[in-house]
Design an enzyme around this catalytic site. Structure first.
Site, PDB file in Angstrom:
ATOM      1  N   GLU A 143       7.716  -3.718   1.312  1.00 59.85           N
ATOM      2  CA  GLU A 143       8.690  -4.217   0.339  1.00 59.85           C
ATOM      3  C   GLU A 143       9.956  -4.775   0.985  1.00 59.85           C
ATOM      4  OE1 GLU A 143       9.485  -1.315  -2.717  1.00 59.85           O
ATOM      5  OE2 GLU A 143       7.714  -1.897  -3.821  1.00 59.85           O
ATOM      6  N   GLU A 314       0.719  -1.148  -5.402  1.00 57.22           N
ATOM      7  CA  GLU A 314       1.206   0.131  -5.930  1.00 57.22           C
ATOM      8  C   GLU A 314       1.223   0.034  -7.450  1.00 57.22           C
ATOM      9  OE1 GLU A 314       4.988   1.219  -4.220  1.00 57.22           O
ATOM     10  OE2 GLU A 314       4.353   0.692  -2.194  1.00 57.22           O
TER      11      GLU A 314
END
Ligand code: GAL
Length: 645
Positions: A143, A314
Site C-alpha cells: 500500500e 485484502e
C-alpha cells in the site's frame, strides 16, 4: 474461475499451528495465500544475517496443501537496526517533523540509501524464492501511500525534487515562466534555490505544489520499478502486483499499473464509508453494508489501471479497527462483496486476514478466524462464496461470452491533485465528482469502465468526463472522433499543464469541439444557487443555445453535435436524470433500480446485489433462470442468472 485467498502472517503464530492453518485454508476453498510483506525483522534480524529457515518451512507447508503463495517484498517495514544505521531515511512530514519508528511506512522514497536497501532485500528474497514452485506471484511493498506517506519533506526529497525540476524545465527561466513566479516576488535564479512547498505563510504557488505532487508520484513509480526489475529477473513467469487502496490518489495508479502485471486493491467498504465524504444519512443507511458503489468503483478503476487485470488483495472479513466507527458487516455482506468482485472480473479475492491477532496495533481487526482459532463469521461466508463461485463457474463453463462495456468514465490522478491544491470551494474534488457520476450511472443498471484519458474510446456508446482540469494533448480529437455520446463536467479544460488558466479561457482546447468560453466560476454554499445547480456554477459565453437552463435563464448544459458541456455541479436527482437522458440518447437501456440494488454483467451472467438494509425486488423482466438467489433479494442478497440476449 475466480480464486479465493487469504493474507497470512506465519511469523506471528507458533509454528506448531501452521500445518493446521494450511489444512483449514484449503478445506475452506482458498487457493492463494499472501505472506511476507511485513516480515523483514524475521528474515534479516540483524544486518546481513538472514534467517530463511522459518520462511522456507512456512512456504513448504502452504505448498503441501496446494496453496499458491503470493510473496511480498518487506520494504513497508524497515527494521529498527536499519533505521538506526541511517536515521535520515525516515520520511519527514509537512511540518518538518521526522516520522517515528514503531509502526510502518516510515521511509522516504527519495533516500538513496534506503533505495539501495530496498533493492538489496528484494534481491535476497527474489533470489531465494523466485523459482520456488509454490510462489505464483509477487506483491511489491505494501500500500504505497497508506498513512499519507507518498510525500516526504526530507532533505533527500528536496534534493531529488530540484534535479527533477531541472530535467523537466531545462532552464530556470522556463520554470519561472511556467509557475508565474513573478507573482509575490518568488522568482528563482537557479534550481538550487527551490525549496519544497511546505511551511509557507499562506498557500504556496499551485504550480509548485502540482509539480511536487507529480515528482512525489514519480518517486513511488521508480521505487516500485526497481523492485519489479529485480523480481522479473529472478522469478520468470510470475505475476507482479501491488495492492492499492480505496480513495487514495496520491500517486498515479495508471502509471504504476503499466509496470505491473495485475493491479490489486484492498477493499474495506465499511471503513471507507465511515472515513470519506458520504452524508450522515448514507452513513446510517449503509453502515453495515457500505455504500453500494464503493467496492464497484474501485473494481472498475483498478481493472482500468491493470489494463483488464485486477484482483482484491485484502477483503474486509468483519469489523476493522481503523475507522471512526467500526461496525460489523450485515450477515451475508462478506459473501456479497466477494461475488461482486467476481462480477467485475476480479482474478481473486483474498481476505485480510486469516486470524485476528490478539496483540499489537490491529488486535481489534477481525479475521476469518477468531484469536482463539475458531471460525469467525467471515470463515463461514468465505466457504459460502467458494461454493457459489463453483456453481457459477460450472454453469458458464461453455460460455465464452464477454459482454462489452458500453460506458466509459474518464478519470485521471492529476485532476484530483489539481482540485485538492485549488478546490476553490470547500470539498470540491475531482475524485468525488467521478464517484458521484459513476454512482448515478450504476444506479441506472449500467456497467462502466473507468479509463485514463489516453485509453482507446472506440466501441463505447457513452463517454463521460466528470472533471478533467488538465486536458492532455490529443484527448479532444479522440473524444470528438470516438463516435460516442459525450458528457463533459465542470472545470474540465480549466488549466494548462502548468496550472494556469488557458489563454483562450476554459475549457481550453475543448473549445475546438464545443464552442463556448467559461468566463466566470462561482462556488456556492448549498441553497444559494437555484436548483438543480448544487455548489459550483459556471458562466459561459457562447453562441450555442443552452440545452438546459436555470430558472433565470442562465445556461446549464450546452451541446454541440455529440458533445455536451455541463456548467455546474448538480444535486443527485438532477444528475441522475441528466445521465439517464444522455444514456438514452446513446441508445443504452437503463433500469430504474430500487434503492441499494445494483446489477452487473459478466461472462454471460447477470448479477444483482442488494445493499439495502431491507428486502428488495428486482424490477420485472423477461423470465430469468436463476443460478443464485431469486427476484426477491433479502438484505445482503445476491442473485445471478444467465443473460438472455
Ligand atoms: C490495509 C493494510 C493491511 C492492514 C489492513 C487493516 O490498509 O494493507 O496491512 O493494515 O489495512 O484493515
Amino acid at each position: 474461475m475466480m480464486r479465493l485467498g487469504v493474507c497470512y502472517y506465519p511469523e506471528q503464530w507458533p509454528e506448531a499451528w501452521w500445518e493446521d492453518d494450511a489444512r483449514r485454508m484449503a478445506a475452506m476453498g482458498l487457493t492463494r495465500v499472501r505472506i511476507g510483506e511485513f516480515a523483514w525483522s524475521r528474515i534479516e534480524p540483524s544486518p546481513g544475517r538472514f534467517e530463511w529457515g522459518w520462511l522456507d518451512r512456512a512456504i513448504e507447508t502452504l505448498h503441501r496443501h496446494g496453496l499458491g503463495v503470493i510473496l511480498g517484498t518487506p520494504t513497508a517495514t524497515p527494521p529498527k537496526w536499519l533505521v538506526d544505521s541511517m536515521p535520515d531515511m525516515i520520511a519527514v512530514d509537512a511540518q518538518g517533523r521526522p516520522r517515528g519508528f514503531g509502526s510502518r511506512r516510515h521511509y522516504c522514497f527519495s533516500h538513496a540509501g534506503y533505495r539501495a536497501e530496498s533493492r538489496r532485500i528484494t534481491e535476497a528474497v527474489a533470489a531465494r524464492y523466485g523459482r520456488h514452485p509454490a510462489v505464483v506471484a509477487w506483491q511489491t511493498d505494501n500500500e504505497y501511500g497508506c498513512h499519507d506517506t507518498v510525500v516526504s519533506h526530507s532533505a533527500a526529497a528536496a534534493q531529488s525534487f530540484r534535479a527533477w525540476l531541472g530535467a523537466r524545465y531545462g532552464d530556470i527561466a522556463a520554470l519561472n515562466d511556467a509557475w508565474g513566479t513573478v507573482f509575490w516576488s518568488a522568482e528563482y535564479r537557479s534550481f538550487d534555490e527551490i525549496d519544497l512547498p511546505s511551511l509557507t505563510v499562506t498557500e504556496p504557488n499551485p504550480a509548485h505544489s502540482l509539480d511536487f505532487q507529480r515528482f512525489s508520484s514519480d518517486q513511488v513509480l521508480s521505487f516500485n520499478r526497481e523492485q519489479v526489475d529485480i523480481l522479473r529477473a529472478h522469478s520468470p513467469g510470475r505475476d507482479i502486483t501491488h495492492n492499492a487502496m480505496g480513495f487514495v490518489t496520491s500517486f498515479d495508479h495508471h502509471a504504476l499499473g503499466r509496470d505491473l502485471d495485475v493491479v490489486t486493491w484492498d477493499s474495506y467498504p465499511l471503513g471507507f464509508l465511515e472515513q470519506f465524504w458520504f452524508s450522515d444519512a448514507e452513513k446510517l443507511r449503509y453502515a453495515r453494508q457500505g455504500h453500494p458503489d464503493i467496492a464497484a468503483f474501485h473494481h472498475d478503476l483498478y481493472r482500468g489501471c491493470g489494463r483488464g487485470r485486477f484482483a482484491v488483495m485484502e477483503q474486509q472479513p468483519g469489523p476493522v479497527n481503523w475507522a471512526a466507527r467500526n461496525p460489523a458487516p450485515l450477515p451475508g455482506m462478506v459473501r456479497l462483496w466477494t461475488l461482486e468482485a467476481m462480477a467485475h472480473g476480479a482474478e481473486f479475492v483474498a481476505y485480510f486476514r486469516w486470524r485476528q491477532a490478539p496483540f499489537a496495533q490491529e488486535q481489534m481487526h477481525a479475521g476469518l478466524l477468531r484469536p482463539d482459532r475458531e471460525d469467525d463469521i467471515g470463515a463461514h461466508e468465505a466457504r459460502a462464496a467458494a461454493a457459489d463461485i463453483a456453481t457459477l463457474t460450472a454453469a458458464t463453463a461453455d460460455t465464452a461470452a464477454v459482454t462489452p462495456t458500453r460506458v466509459a468514465l474518464v478519470f485521471d490522478y492529476t485532476s484530483v491533485w489539481v482540485t485538492d491544491i485549488q478546490p476553490q470551494g470547500v470539498g470540491f474534488s475531482a475524485l468525488r465528482q467521478a464517484f458521484e457520476w459513476y454512482s448515478a450511472l450504476r444506479a441506472l443498471g449500467l456497467d462502466i469502465d473507468i479509463v485514463p484519458p489516453d485509453a482507446a474510446l472506440e466501441g463505447y456508446r457513452l463517454v463521460v468526463v466528470p472533471c478533467l482540469p488538465i486536458v492532455p494533448e490529443g484527448f479532444v480529437d479522440r473524444l470528438a472522433a470516438c463516435g460516442a455520446e459525450v458528457l463533459i463536467g465542470p472545470r474540465t479544460g480549466s488549466k494548462t499543464r502548468h496550472f494556469q488558466i488557458p489563454p483562450e479561457l476554459p475549457p481550453g482546447d475543448l473549445q475546438r469541439a464545443i464552442p463556448l468560453k467559461v468566463t466566470r466560476v462561482e462556488s456556492l454554499r448549498p441553497g444559494v444557487a437555484a436548483p438543480p445547480a448544487r455548489d459550483w456554477l459556471e458562466h459561459c459565453e457562447t453562441a450555442l443555445t443552452p440545452a438546459a437552463t436555470l430558472a433565470d435563464g442562465q445556461g446549464l448544459l450546452y451541446r454541440s453535435g455529440r458533445l455536451r458541456y455541463l456548467a455546474a455541479t448538480l444535486g443527485s436527482d438532477a444528475l441522475a436524470r441528466l445521465l439517464a437522458a444522455v444514456a438514452g440518447e446513446a441508445g443504452l437501456a437503463t433500469v430504474d433500480l430500487p434503492e441499494g440494488v445494483r446489477l452487473r454483467r459478466h461472462r454471460g451472467l447477470r448479477f444483482a446485489f442488494n445493499y439495502a438494509a431491507e428486502p428488495r425486488r428486482l424490477p420485472a423482466d423477461t423470465a430469468r433462470e436463476f443460478l443464485l438467489g431469486a427476484e426477491g433479494l433479502p438484505p445482503a442478497g445476491v442473485a445471478a442468472w444467465r443473460e438472455v440476449e
